[in-house]
Design an enzyme around this catalytic site. Sequence first.
Site, short mmCIF file in Angstrom:
data_model
loop_
_atom_site.label_atom_id
_atom_site.label_comp_id
_atom_site.label_asym_id
_atom_site.label_seq_id
_atom_site.Cartn_x
_atom_site.Cartn_y
_atom_site.Cartn_z
N SER A 189 -6.90 0.32 13.31
CA SER A 189 -7.70 1.54 13.20
C SER A 189 -8.66 1.62 14.38
O SER A 189 -9.03 0.58 14.96
CB SER A 189 -8.51 1.47 11.89
N TYR A 236 -14.68 -3.88 7.37
CA TYR A 236 -13.47 -3.10 7.66
C TYR A 236 -13.15 -3.17 9.15
O TYR A 236 -12.00 -3.41 9.55
CB TYR A 236 -13.67 -1.64 7.21
N GLY A 261 0.82 -1.21 0.00
CA GLY A 261 0.00 0.00 0.00
C GLY A 261 0.85 1.26 0.00
O GLY A 261 0.38 2.34 0.36
N1 NAD Z 1 -6.50 7.40 6.61
C1 NAD Z 1 -6.96 7.15 7.82
O1 NAD Z 1 -7.62 8.00 8.42
C2 NAD Z 1 -6.68 5.83 8.50
C3 NAD Z 1 -7.09 5.68 9.83
C4 NAD Z 1 -6.82 4.47 10.47
C5 NAD Z 1 -6.15 3.45 9.78
N2 NAD Z 1 -5.79 3.63 8.49
C6 NAD Z 1 -5.08 2.53 7.82
O2 NAD Z 1 -3.92 3.05 7.20
C7 NAD Z 1 -3.55 2.24 6.09
C8 NAD Z 1 -3.29 3.12 4.89
O3 NAD Z 1 -4.55 3.71 4.50
P1 NAD Z 1 -4.64 5.09 3.70
O4 NAD Z 1 -5.57 5.95 4.46
O5 NAD Z 1 -3.28 5.57 3.38
O6 NAD Z 1 -5.43 4.59 2.40
P2 NAD Z 1 -5.12 4.77 0.84
O7 NAD Z 1 -6.35 4.28 0.17
O8 NAD Z 1 -4.61 6.13 0.55
O9 NAD Z 1 -3.93 3.72 0.59
C9 NAD Z 1 -4.14 2.34 0.59
C10 NAD Z 1 -3.21 1.71 -0.44
O10 NAD Z 1 -3.41 0.29 -0.43
C11 NAD Z 1 -3.41 -0.16 -1.76
N3 NAD Z 1 -4.15 -1.42 -1.89
C12 NAD Z 1 -5.48 -1.62 -1.72
N4 NAD Z 1 -5.78 -2.91 -1.95
C13 NAD Z 1 -4.62 -3.54 -2.25
C14 NAD Z 1 -4.29 -4.87 -2.58
N5 NAD Z 1 -5.22 -5.84 -2.67
N6 NAD Z 1 -3.00 -5.18 -2.81
C15 NAD Z 1 -2.04 -4.22 -2.75
N7 NAD Z 1 -2.30 -2.93 -2.46
C16 NAD Z 1 -3.58 -2.59 -2.21
C17 NAD Z 1 -4.08 0.97 -2.56
O11 NAD Z 1 -3.80 0.89 -3.93
C18 NAD Z 1 -3.48 2.19 -1.88
O12 NAD Z 1 -2.27 2.57 -2.50
C19 NAD Z 1 -4.71 1.25 5.90
O13 NAD Z 1 -4.35 0.01 6.47
C20 NAD Z 1 -5.85 1.88 6.67
O14 NAD Z 1 -6.77 0.91 7.12
C21 NAD Z 1 -6.04 4.79 7.82
#
Ligand code: NAD
Length: 245
Positions: A144, A156, A14
């Site tokens: 999360s 989720y 990711g």
């Molecule tokens: N943004 C927030 O507020 C937040 C809060 C709590 C937790 N998180 C966690 O942080 C992490 C990053 O999330 P983010 O907010 O940067 O999201 P984002 O959507 O910007 O990034 C997620 C990335 O994962 C990749 N991805 C999705 N499915 C995939 C797969 N099957 N194989 C390979 N890559 C894949 C996507 O292409 C993307 O680049 C996640 O695990 C999310 O659950 C985010």
Amino acid sequence: MELMERPRVAVVTGGANGLGRASALRLAEDGRAIAIWDRDAAAAKRTMAELNRRDAKAMAVEVDVASPESLEAALITTRDFLGPVDILVNAAAIIGVDASVLETPLDEWDRVLAVNLTGTYLASRLVVGEMAERGWGRIVNFTSGARHGTPALIPYAVSKAGVVPITRAFAREFTSRGVLVNAVLPGRALTNMVVSRVPEEIVRNPPVAIGRYADPEEVAEVVAFLTSERNTYMSGGVVPVDGGG
Ligand SMILES: NC(=O)c1ccc[n+]([C@@H]2O[C@H](COP(=O)([O-])OP(=O)(O)OC[C@H]3O[C@@H](n4cnc5c(N)ncnc54)[C@H](O)[C@@H]3O)[C@@H](O)[C@H]2O)c1
């Protein structure tokens, strides 16, 4: 002649976007060679180009973390180009569609759990043995606040709850062999995953004690510490980076 030590190799699933991308850029500042494993090939290449611009050694591999075959192929390519993996950051995830408990389609349940939960397990399982053989490794997973249950996003929430016991189980088995495994718990950051879901009013008034959303770099800073040589005693933990909740 002095032998050059190879840089430690960090895989960031990711890593093409959002918090994973910020983590990749931050780890590169610590001299890590970076492999972006992401299913978004175009964005992964852009992140790789940014890393190269900053003089970091980097590669982008198109990967579906829900597929063991795809992960295995990525590991072979990464080893060939950068060397064995020392650090794994499991940031890849999807949020799924909003639906009530009874209306959540079963294929949606399967898809979200396959990426967020099974993907975290599979990627960790793939690299942890070699880390342990070399006596050094770091793994950081992403959970999360949603893990306590969140309306309309049950797959989720379940997937993010499940990341915690995965983290603890790997830590329990591998910490004594030099592999420290932790999870970060980011508060809300306005990444692609979140931005389209948050109403304008909430964007203006974030419901967070600190009064604002997280910068991805603030989460990345903690990932950098947990994956560093400076982390010598933290393993099996869940570290909130949530602005006070
Ligand atoms: N943004 C927030 O507020 C937040 C809060 C709590 C937790 N998180 C966690 O942080 C992490 C990053 O999330 P983010 O907010 O940067 O999201 P984002 O959507 O910007 O990034 C997620 C990335 O994962 C990749 N991805 C999705 N499915 C995939 C797969 N099957 N194989 C390979 N890559 C894949 C996507 O292409 C993307 O680049 C996640 O695990 C999310 O659950 C985010």
